[in-house]
Design an enzyme around this catalytic site. Structure first.
Site, PDB file in Angstrom:
ATOM      1  N   LYS A  25      68.667 -49.943  18.802  1.00 37.81           N
ATOM      2  CA  LYS A  25      68.985 -50.409  17.164  1.00 37.81           C
ATOM      3  C   LYS A  25      70.032 -51.327  17.113  1.00 37.81           C
ATOM      4  O   LYS A  25      69.861 -52.620  16.707  1.00 37.81           O
ATOM      5  CB  LYS A  25      69.444 -49.120  16.181  1.00 37.81           C
ATOM      6  N   ASN A  26      71.128 -51.321  18.243  1.00 32.51           N
ATOM      7  CA  ASN A  26      72.303 -52.167  17.886  1.00 32.51           C
ATOM      8  C   ASN A  26      72.171 -53.563  18.851  1.00 32.51           C
ATOM      9  O   ASN A  26      72.822 -54.644  18.471  1.00 32.51           O
ATOM     10  CB  ASN A  26      73.473 -51.628  18.115  1.00 32.51           C
ATOM     11  N   CYS A 119      81.941 -47.600   3.900  1.00 34.75           N
ATOM     12  CA  CYS A 119      80.872 -46.922   4.136  1.00 34.75           C
ATOM     13  C   CYS A 119      81.337 -45.227   4.564  1.00 34.75           C
ATOM     14  O   CYS A 119      82.307 -44.946   4.401  1.00 34.75           O
ATOM     15  CB  CYS A 119      80.076 -47.314   5.060  1.00 34.75           C
ATOM     16  N   ARG A 124      85.016 -50.827   6.972  1.00 28.66           N
ATOM     17  CA  ARG A 124      84.315 -51.937   7.293  1.00 28.66           C
ATOM     18  C   ARG A 124      84.596 -53.274   6.938  1.00 28.66           C
ATOM     19  O   ARG A 124      83.809 -54.247   6.263  1.00 28.66           O
ATOM     20  CB  ARG A 124      82.848 -51.528   7.334  1.00 28.66           C
ATOM     21  N   ASP A 308      80.101 -44.450  18.693  1.00 28.43           N
ATOM     22  CA  ASP A 308      78.965 -43.867  18.507  1.00 28.43           C
ATOM     23  C   ASP A 308      78.463 -42.616  19.124  1.00 28.43           C
ATOM     24  O   ASP A 308      77.674 -42.035  18.414  1.00 28.43           O
ATOM     25  CB  ASP A 308      77.656 -44.928  18.392  1.00 28.43           C
ATOM     26  N   ARG A 400      67.964 -43.769  10.246  1.00 25.34           N
ATOM     27  CA  ARG A 400      68.347 -45.240  10.202  1.00 25.34           C
ATOM     28  C   ARG A 400      68.473 -45.578  11.571  1.00 25.34           C
ATOM     29  O   ARG A 400      68.284 -46.650  11.998  1.00 25.34           O
ATOM     30  CB  ARG A 400      69.874 -45.222   9.607  1.00 25.34           C
TER      31      ARG A 400
HETATM   32  C1  EPZ Z   1      78.628 -52.237  15.645  1.00 28.08           C
HETATM   33  O1  EPZ Z   1      79.507 -52.330  14.385  1.00 28.08           O
HETATM   34  C2  EPZ Z   1      77.621 -51.302  15.437  1.00 28.08           C
HETATM   35  N1  EPZ Z   1      76.752 -51.596  14.641  1.00 28.08           N
HETATM   36  C3  EPZ Z   1      78.512 -49.791  15.258  1.00 28.08           C
HETATM   37  O2  EPZ Z   1      77.184 -48.948  15.407  1.00 28.08           O
HETATM   38  C4  EPZ Z   1      79.400 -49.468  16.263  1.00 28.08           C
HETATM   39  O3  EPZ Z   1      80.059 -48.235  15.946  1.00 28.08           O
HETATM   40  C5  EPZ Z   1      80.555 -50.693  16.351  1.00 28.08           C
HETATM   41  O4  EPZ Z   1      79.807 -51.850  16.547  1.00 28.08           O
HETATM   42  C6  EPZ Z   1      81.717 -50.247  17.352  1.00 28.08           C
HETATM   43  O5  EPZ Z   1      80.860 -50.328  18.651  1.00 28.08           O
HETATM   44  C7  EPZ Z   1      75.804 -52.492  14.911  1.00 28.08           C
HETATM   45  O6  EPZ Z   1      75.840 -53.003  15.952  1.00 28.08           O
HETATM   46  C8  EPZ Z   1      74.541 -52.901  13.937  1.00 28.08           C
HETATM   47  P1  EPZ Z   1      82.982 -53.841  15.085  1.00 28.08           P
HETATM   48  P2  EPZ Z   1      80.511 -53.198  13.810  1.00 28.08           P
HETATM   49  O7  EPZ Z   1      83.158 -54.866  14.048  1.00 28.08           O
HETATM   50  O8  EPZ Z   1      80.148 -54.754  14.217  1.00 28.08           O
HETATM   51  C9  EPZ Z   1      87.225 -53.412  12.541  1.00 28.08           C
HETATM   52  C10 EPZ Z   1      76.064 -47.081  14.729  1.00 28.08           C
HETATM   53  O9  EPZ Z   1      76.233 -45.996  14.409  1.00 28.08           O
HETATM   54  N2  EPZ Z   1      87.033 -54.497  12.058  1.00 28.08           N
HETATM   55  O10 EPZ Z   1      83.335 -53.729  16.158  1.00 28.08           O
HETATM   56  O11 EPZ Z   1      80.620 -53.299  12.516  1.00 28.08           O
HETATM   57  C11 EPZ Z   1      86.368 -52.095  11.956  1.00 28.08           C
HETATM   58  O12 EPZ Z   1      86.795 -51.852  10.556  1.00 28.08           O
HETATM   59  C12 EPZ Z   1      76.885 -48.255  14.247  1.00 28.08           C
HETATM   60  O13 EPZ Z   1      74.758 -47.614  15.404  1.00 28.08           O
HETATM   61  C13 EPZ Z   1      87.883 -55.166  11.201  1.00 28.08           C
HETATM   62  O14 EPZ Z   1      88.953 -54.645  11.131  1.00 28.08           O
HETATM   63  O15 EPZ Z   1      81.617 -52.866  14.509  1.00 28.08           O
HETATM   64  C14 EPZ Z   1      86.204 -51.071  12.975  1.00 28.08           C
HETATM   65  O16 EPZ Z   1      87.364 -50.168  12.747  1.00 28.08           O
HETATM   66  C15 EPZ Z   1      78.144 -47.663  13.383  1.00 28.08           C
HETATM   67  N3  EPZ Z   1      87.490 -56.474  10.740  1.00 28.08           N
HETATM   68  C16 EPZ Z   1      86.441 -51.665  14.354  1.00 28.08           C
HETATM   69  O17 EPZ Z   1      86.839 -53.417  13.838  1.00 28.08           O
HETATM   70  C17 EPZ Z   1      86.289 -57.145  11.185  1.00 28.08           C
HETATM   71  O18 EPZ Z   1      86.210 -58.302  10.623  1.00 28.08           O
HETATM   72  C18 EPZ Z   1      85.180 -51.828  15.301  1.00 28.08           C
HETATM   73  O19 EPZ Z   1      84.104 -52.589  14.302  1.00 28.08           O
HETATM   74  C19 EPZ Z   1      85.420 -56.325  11.835  1.00 28.08           C
HETATM   75  C20 EPZ Z   1      85.588 -55.165  12.373  1.00 28.08           C
END
Ligand code: EPZ
Length: 420
Positions: A25-26, A119, A124, A308, A400
Site C-alpha cells: 500500500k505505502n 486522524c 499528522r 505500523d 484500507r
Molecule cells: C507514512 O505516513 C505511512 N503512510 C504510514 O503508514 C507510516 O506509519 C509512516 O509513514 C511512518 O513510517 C503512507 O506511506 C501512505 P511521516 P506519513 O510523515 O508519511 C511527523 C499505515 O498504517 N510529521 O513519516 O504520514 C508525523 O506527525 C500508515 O500504513 C511532522 O511532524 O508519516 C509523525 O509523528 C499509517 N510533520 C512522524 O512525523 C510533517 O510534515 C512520521 O510521519 C510530517 C510528519
C-alpha cells in the site's frame, strides 16, 4: 466512519501453509501520485485492491486523468490532468492524499487541498512538507485546514528535513523532478517505499539517486514518459501475518516479500523464540506458540522497528512469557487497540507513548471494535490467538490496507469470516 462490517473469528488454531503477500500500500500510493509527472500511460502490477488505492484512483479521475484497477493491474493515464485542487471529501477519505501536493505544484503550477487535521493515530501535521516545497520556490498559503501552493517554476536546491518524514520526502522528490537544476535532500526517509518511488520515477526517465541513503539527489527532468512497474510486497501486511502465527503457533511461508525490508521485525520474532528462514523473496516462520517476551521494543524510522507493525506486535506479545515494554516513538496516539485487547484478557498498562505488556497464558474471544487500520489487523490476529469467538467491528479500517484478510488467513487454516 460508520462501522457496519464485521469479522468473526473462532480462535485457538495453529496456522500453517503458504501465501503470496499483497503489493505494498505505502509503495503504490506515492507511485500513483507520481504518474502525474508524465503526460502518458503507466501500468502498475501487483497493485493491492484496497480502499486507499481506490481513493487515490478517485483523485486521479477527479484531476482529469484516468485510473483503472482490474485484477491487480492498475492503469493510470494522466494525459488530461489539468485540475490542481483536491476537494475535502476526497482528502477526508485518505489523509495521505497530501502526497499529491508536490507533483501537482510542479506539473500545474499550483495545488489546493485541505489536510483534514488529526486522524486516528495522531495529529499528522504537514509542516515539513510545506517547508521543503517553499525551499524549492513555492508560495504556500495555509488557511485553517486548507493549503494553497503556487509557483511560476521550481528551482533545485539543498533541502534538509528536520525529521525523515516519509510523506515529506516523497512530496519533495516529486516536486524536485519538475524543478530546474539539481535538488539534494539530506536526512530523507530511508524506508523501502522511497527506493520504490525512486525506481518508478527513473523508469519514467527520471534521474534520482541515493534512495535508501542519507542523501537523495534529484535532477530536474522534463518530458518523462509512461512505464510499466511491479510493486514490491507489503512488509507491514507480512509483519501482521508473521506476528499472528507467532502468537497462534504454527509454520507459514510468505512469498513475494523481501526479508531485507523487515529485518527489525524478524529480529524481534527471533527474540520471542520463533525460527525464521528467509531467502530472496520469501520468509518462513516456525513457532511453538510459547513465546518469550523481548524486554523492550522501540518503534523507529527505517531500518528500526516500524510503527505500523507495533499494533500486531502488541497483540502477539500479550501472550508471551514475561513483560515487554513497547515505546511508540513515531505517532502520539497509536495504542487504541489496547483497550480492545484488555477486553480479551490481555494485561497491558499504558503510560502515554509506552505500553507495558505482561504476558498472560491466553486471550479469550470477545466483541471488539477497530479504531484504525493497523489496530484492526492487530485485533484480527488477537482473535486468531484467543480461545473462543471474537467479533471485530470495523472492517472499513481493515480494508484500507489489507486485501481480503479473511481469505489470506483462511488459507493458513484460520476459522475467520466476514459478516456485513
Ligand atoms: C507514512 O505516513 C505511512 N503512510 C504510514 O503508514 C507510516 O506509519 C509512516 O509513514 C511512518 O513510517 C503512507 O506511506 C501512505 P511521516 P506519513 O510523515 O508519511 C511527523 C499505515 O498504517 N510529521 O513519516 O504520514 C508525523 O506527525 C500508515 O500504513 C511532522 O511532524 O508519516 C509523525 O509523528 C499509517 N510533520 C512522524 O512525523 C510533517 O510534515 C512520521 O510521519 C510530517 C510528519
Amino acid at each position: 466512519m460508520i462501522l457496519v462490517g464485521k469479522i468473526v473469528i473462532n480462535g485457538g488454531r495453529r496456522l500453517s501453509g503458504e501465501i503470496k503477500v499483497q503489493g505494498s500500500k505505502n509503495a503504490v500510493l506515492p507511485i500513483i501520485a507520481a504518474c502525474i509527472l508524465c503526460k502518458d500511460e503507466c501500468v502498475i502490477y501487483n497493485c493491492p485492491d484496497i480502499s486507499d488505492v481506490r481513493s487515490a484512483c478517485e483523485i486521479i479521475n477527479h484531476l482529469g486523468g484516468m485510473a483503472d484497477l482490474n485484477d491487480g493491474i492498475l492503469t493510470v493515464n494522466t494525459k488530461n490532468v489539468e485540475r490542481s485542487e483536491i476537494p475535502k471529501e476526497l482528502m477526508n477519505k485518505m489523509r495521505s492524499s497530501v502526497m499529491f501536493m508536490g507533483v501537482l505544484l510542479g506539473m500545474t503550477g499550483g495545488a489546493a487541498l485541505c489536510t483534514p487535521g488529526g486522524c486516528e493515530i495522531g495529529a499528522r501535521p504537514v509542516d515539513i512538507h510545506i517547508k521543503a516545497l517553499k525551499m524549492l520556490g513555492a508560495d504556500v498559503v495555509e488557511e485553517g485546514e486548507c493549503i494553497s501552493c503556487y509557483s511560476k517554476g521550481l528551482n533545485g536546491c539543498k533541502i534538509h528535513l528536520e525529521f525523515p518524514s516519509v510523506g515529506a520526502t516523497e512530496n519533495a522528490m516529486m516536486a524536485a523532478v519538475t524543478a530546474k537544476g539539481t535538488t539534494v535532500i539530506s536526512n530523507p526517509a530511508l524506508e523501502p517505499e522511497i527506493v520504490e518511488l525512486q525506481n518508478f520515477i527513473n523508469a519514467m526517465g527520471g534521474k534520482i539517486s541515493g534512495a535508501g541513503t542519507k542523501t537523495l539527489v534529484i535532477e530536474g527532468t522534463e518530458n518523462l514518459h509512461g512505464t510499466e512497474f511491479e510493486v514490491r510486497g507489503d512488509r507491514i501486511v507480512a509483519a501482521t501475518y508473521l506476528f499472528g502465527v507467532a502468537g497462534t503457533g504454527g509454520n507459514i511461508r510468505l512469498n513475494s516479500v523481501k526479508a531485507e525490508d523487515m529485518e527489525a521485525v524478524l529480529s524481534v520474532l527471533r527474540e520471542t523464540g520463533c525460527e525464521i528462514y528467509a531467502n530472496e523473496n520469501s520468509i518462513s516462520v516456525w513457532s511453538d506458540g510459547k513465546l518469550k517476551s523481548p524486554k523492550r521494543v522501540r518503534t523507529q524510522v527505517f531500518p528500526g522497528f516500524p510503527t505500523d507493525a507495533q499494533a500486531p506486535l502488541t497483540s502477539c506479545l500479550s501472550v508471551a512469557h514475561g513483560t515487554a515494554v513497547i515505546h511508540e516513538e513515531i505517532f502520539e496516539n497509536r495504542f487504541r487497540h489496547v483497550e480492545e485487547l484488555l477486553k480479551m484478557g490481555a494485561d497491558i498498562r499504558l503510560d502515554n507513548r509506552v505500553a507495558v505488556v505482561c504476558g498472560v497464558p491466553c486471550l479469550y474471544g470477545a466483541n471488539v471494535v477497530a479504531r484504525e487500520l493497523r489496530g484492526a489487523g492487530a485485533l484480527c490476529i488477537a482473535g486468531l490467538m484467543a480461545k473462543g469467538k471474537t467479533v471485530m467491528e470495523g472492517t472499513e479500517y481493515l480494508d484500507r490496507g489489507y486485501v481480503n484478510i479473511e481469505q489470506a488467513l483462511g488459507m493458513l487454516g484460520a476459522d475467520i469470516k466476514r459478516e456485513g
